[in-house]
Write a protein that holds these residues in place. Structure first.
Motif, mmCIF file in Angstrom:
data_model
loop_
_atom_site.group_PDB
_atom_site.id
_atom_site.type_symbol
_atom_site.label_atom_id
_atom_site.label_comp_id
_atom_site.label_asym_id
_atom_site.label_seq_id
_atom_site.Cartn_x
_atom_site.Cartn_y
_atom_site.Cartn_z
ATOM 1 N N ASP A 1 0.803 -1.221 0.000
ATOM 2 C CA ASP A 1 0.000 0.000 0.000
ATOM 3 C C ASP A 1 0.836 1.273 0.000
ATOM 4 O O ASP A 1 0.903 1.987 -1.003
ATOM 5 C CB ASP A 1 -0.958 -0.016 1.201
ATOM 6 C CG ASP A 1 -1.932 1.156 1.179
ATOM 7 O OD1 ASP A 1 -2.213 1.673 0.084
ATOM 8 O OD2 ASP A 1 -2.410 1.557 2.252
ATOM 9 N N LYS B 1 0.916 8.777 -2.288
ATOM 10 C CA LYS B 1 0.343 9.569 -1.184
ATOM 11 C C LYS B 1 1.435 9.766 -0.148
ATOM 12 O O LYS B 1 1.990 8.798 0.367
ATOM 13 C CB LYS B 1 -0.842 8.841 -0.546
ATOM 14 C CG LYS B 1 -2.156 9.084 -1.249
ATOM 15 C CD LYS B 1 -3.315 8.549 -0.426
ATOM 16 C CE LYS B 1 -4.633 8.822 -1.130
ATOM 17 N NZ LYS B 1 -5.772 8.205 -0.439
ATOM 18 N N LYS C 1 -3.814 -2.192 -6.881
ATOM 19 C CA LYS C 1 -3.714 -0.763 -6.552
ATOM 20 C C LYS C 1 -3.471 0.040 -7.826
ATOM 21 O O LYS C 1 -4.022 1.130 -8.004
ATOM 22 C CB LYS C 1 -2.610 -0.523 -5.519
ATOM 23 C CG LYS C 1 -2.576 0.938 -5.088
ATOM 24 C CD LYS C 1 -1.967 1.181 -3.746
ATOM 25 C CE LYS C 1 -2.189 2.652 -3.348
ATOM 26 N NZ LYS C 1 -1.595 3.021 -2.095
ATOM 27 N N ARG D 1 -10.411 6.221 -6.561
ATOM 28 C CA ARG D 1 -9.382 5.774 -5.598
ATOM 29 C C ARG D 1 -9.948 5.610 -4.184
ATOM 30 O O ARG D 1 -9.373 4.901 -3.363
ATOM 31 C CB ARG D 1 -8.213 6.771 -5.622
ATOM 32 C CG ARG D 1 -7.028 6.320 -4.798
ATOM 33 C CD ARG D 1 -5.775 7.144 -5.084
ATOM 34 N NE ARG D 1 -4.695 6.753 -4.213
ATOM 35 C CZ ARG D 1 -3.418 7.077 -4.389
ATOM 36 N NH1 ARG D 1 -3.070 7.801 -5.438
ATOM 37 N NH2 ARG D 1 -2.489 6.675 -3.539
ATOM 38 N N LEU E 1 -10.097 2.370 -2.036
ATOM 39 C CA LEU E 1 -8.951 1.845 -1.269
ATOM 40 C C LEU E 1 -9.084 2.158 0.212
ATOM 41 O O LEU E 1 -8.327 1.646 1.033
ATOM 42 C CB LEU E 1 -7.633 2.429 -1.801
ATOM 43 C CG LEU E 1 -7.264 2.079 -3.245
ATOM 44 C CD1 LEU E 1 -5.986 2.802 -3.659
ATOM 45 C CD2 LEU E 1 -7.064 0.567 -3.399
ATOM 46 N N ASN E 2 -10.035 3.024 0.529
ATOM 47 C CA ASN E 2 -10.215 3.414 1.935
ATOM 48 C C ASN E 2 -11.216 2.538 2.668
ATOM 49 O O ASN E 2 -11.688 2.911 3.750
ATOM 50 C CB ASN E 2 -10.673 4.878 2.024
ATOM 51 C CG ASN E 2 -9.569 5.817 1.592
ATOM 52 O OD1 ASN E 2 -8.398 5.527 1.812
ATOM 53 N ND2 ASN E 2 -9.941 6.916 0.964
HETATM 54 N N1 GLY Z 1 -3.835 4.019 0.977
HETATM 55 C C1 GLY Z 1 -4.891 4.400 0.135
HETATM 56 C C2 GLY Z 1 -4.430 5.072 -1.112
HETATM 57 O O1 GLY Z 1 -3.257 5.007 -1.455
HETATM 58 O O2 GLY Z 1 -5.233 5.689 -1.766
#
Ligand code: GLY
Length: 352
Positions: free
Chosen positions: A136, A142, A220, A234, A237-238
């Motif tokens: 991740d 991020k 991802k 996106r 992913l949360n």
């Molecule tokens: N950890 C969630 C993202 O990278 O969007």
């Protein structure tokens, strides 16, 4: 070894395999025109891998030195970032140099943040040594530090030039950290891949990690390549993260790891949305069974109204609503805006 190319604005490769630290010098050298590297690592990972990493960088003709930060979430702070800026200035680092993160999610996020902001942006790359960072934090750009008001509230998007997921480093990972990483792996299964979820439910071990880590990075990539800046897609992913961040905060960022908090958050969310009919019946039981297999907690120890109170300060708040990730059935995900006023009704069972 597996290679995944991440298709963000500027593409980069994620390599997943064994003994990547042993070849990091040549790998960095081929992608980076400069010759000066600052290796940022922490007081847990540094003693294990920093000397070897520095020596392979130097053998490739690079000038390299290490900057250690304290292990733990506390290092993701503006004061540690400021210490790094000062070090970079005092040692004459310029925009042509490279910051190389060697560590887990904290080191990755901090290094990315400092790289994005030092002199308005320098290149960085990562050697991810925890399962959580490999699946991740190291992928997708991020970067962030925490402030007293909450986690990851200050940061920006800044993509690395290269990510190395050295599977050998997983063998020195404390069991609790490995489990925490499995929470994120199970998350990918829950939101995007029934096949990965079933594989986790059946039990994965050290021999499976090349396939498991690369599957997560591929999943991802599917999301960040269409929504690099987290403006829509996106958000899936949360899953479990909105409630998970609340739980993490209530535990003072030390009682429950990020993965443990996400595990509890996924169960809370699944249970609530199963009751509203948004999530297929039986999903929560499958999640609980899968998470428990890796020793992850599935029962939130705090009253739900306290968790929700923390959630309303989360950056996933949109006006008067919170954006939740819903898993209609394992392997699929969508988002749902829940008005803050209606939160208690959604989570009423836990409130009783
Ligand atoms: N950890 C969630 C993202 O990278 O969007």
């Amino acid at each position: 070894m597996k290679t995944i190319t991440i298709h963000t604005g500027e593409s980069y490769r994620v390599l997943v395999g064994h003994n990547l630290i042993g070849s990091c010098g040549q790998l960095v050298k081929t992608l980076f025109p400069g010759n000066r590297v600052l290796l940022i690592t922490d007081s847990n990972v540094g003693p294990l891998y920093a000397e070897r990493t520095l020596s392979t960088l130097r053998s490739a003709g690079l000038t390299a030195q290490a900057y250690p930060v304290p292990a733990g979430e506390g290092a993701k702070s503006l004061s540690v970032a400021e210490g790094l800026y000062t070090f970079l200035i005092e040692h004459g680092y310029t925009r042509g140099d490279l910051l190389l993160a060697l560590g887990g999610g904290v080191v990755t996020d901090l290094t990315g943040f400092v790289a994005a902001t030092y002199q308005r942006g320098v290149a960085f790359a990562g050697i991810a040594t925890s399962l959580l960072a490999q699946v991740d934090a190291s992928v997708g750009g991020k970067t962030a530090v925490n402030i007293p008001a909450g986690k990851n509230l200050v940061g920006c998007f800044w993509q690395p030039k290269l990510v190395l997921c050295d599977l050998d480093t997983l063998s020195t990972l404390p069991e609790r950290e490995f489990s925490g990483g499995m929470a994120e792996v199970i998350k990918y299964g829950a939101i995007q891949s029934e096949e990965l979820f079933q594989r986790c439910a059946a039990g994965v071990g050290p021999g499976d990690m090349e396939e498991v880590v690369s599957a997560c990075v591929e999943l991802k990539n599917q999301v960040v390549s269409v929504d690099e800046r987290d403006m829509g897609a996106r958000a899936v992913l949360n899953f479990g993260h909105t409630l998970g961040h609340g739980i993490e905060k209530l535990g003072g960022f030390s009682l429950h790891s990020h993965g443990e908090s996400v595990a509890m958050g996924m169960v809370l969310a699944s249970d609530a949305f199963e009751r509203t009919g948004d999530t297929a019946s039986g999903t929560t039981a499958r999640l609980v069974a899968c998470l428990s297999r890796y020793g992850l907690p599935t029962q939130c120890p705090y009253p739900i109204h306290e968790v929700l109170q923390e959630c309303t300060k989360d950056k996933k708040r949109t006006g008067d609503s919170l954006n939740f990730v819903v898993v209609p059935k394992i392997g699929t995900a969508k988002t749902k805006l829940v008005p803050i006023d209606a939160l208690n009704a959604y989570f009423r069972k836990e409130q009783a």
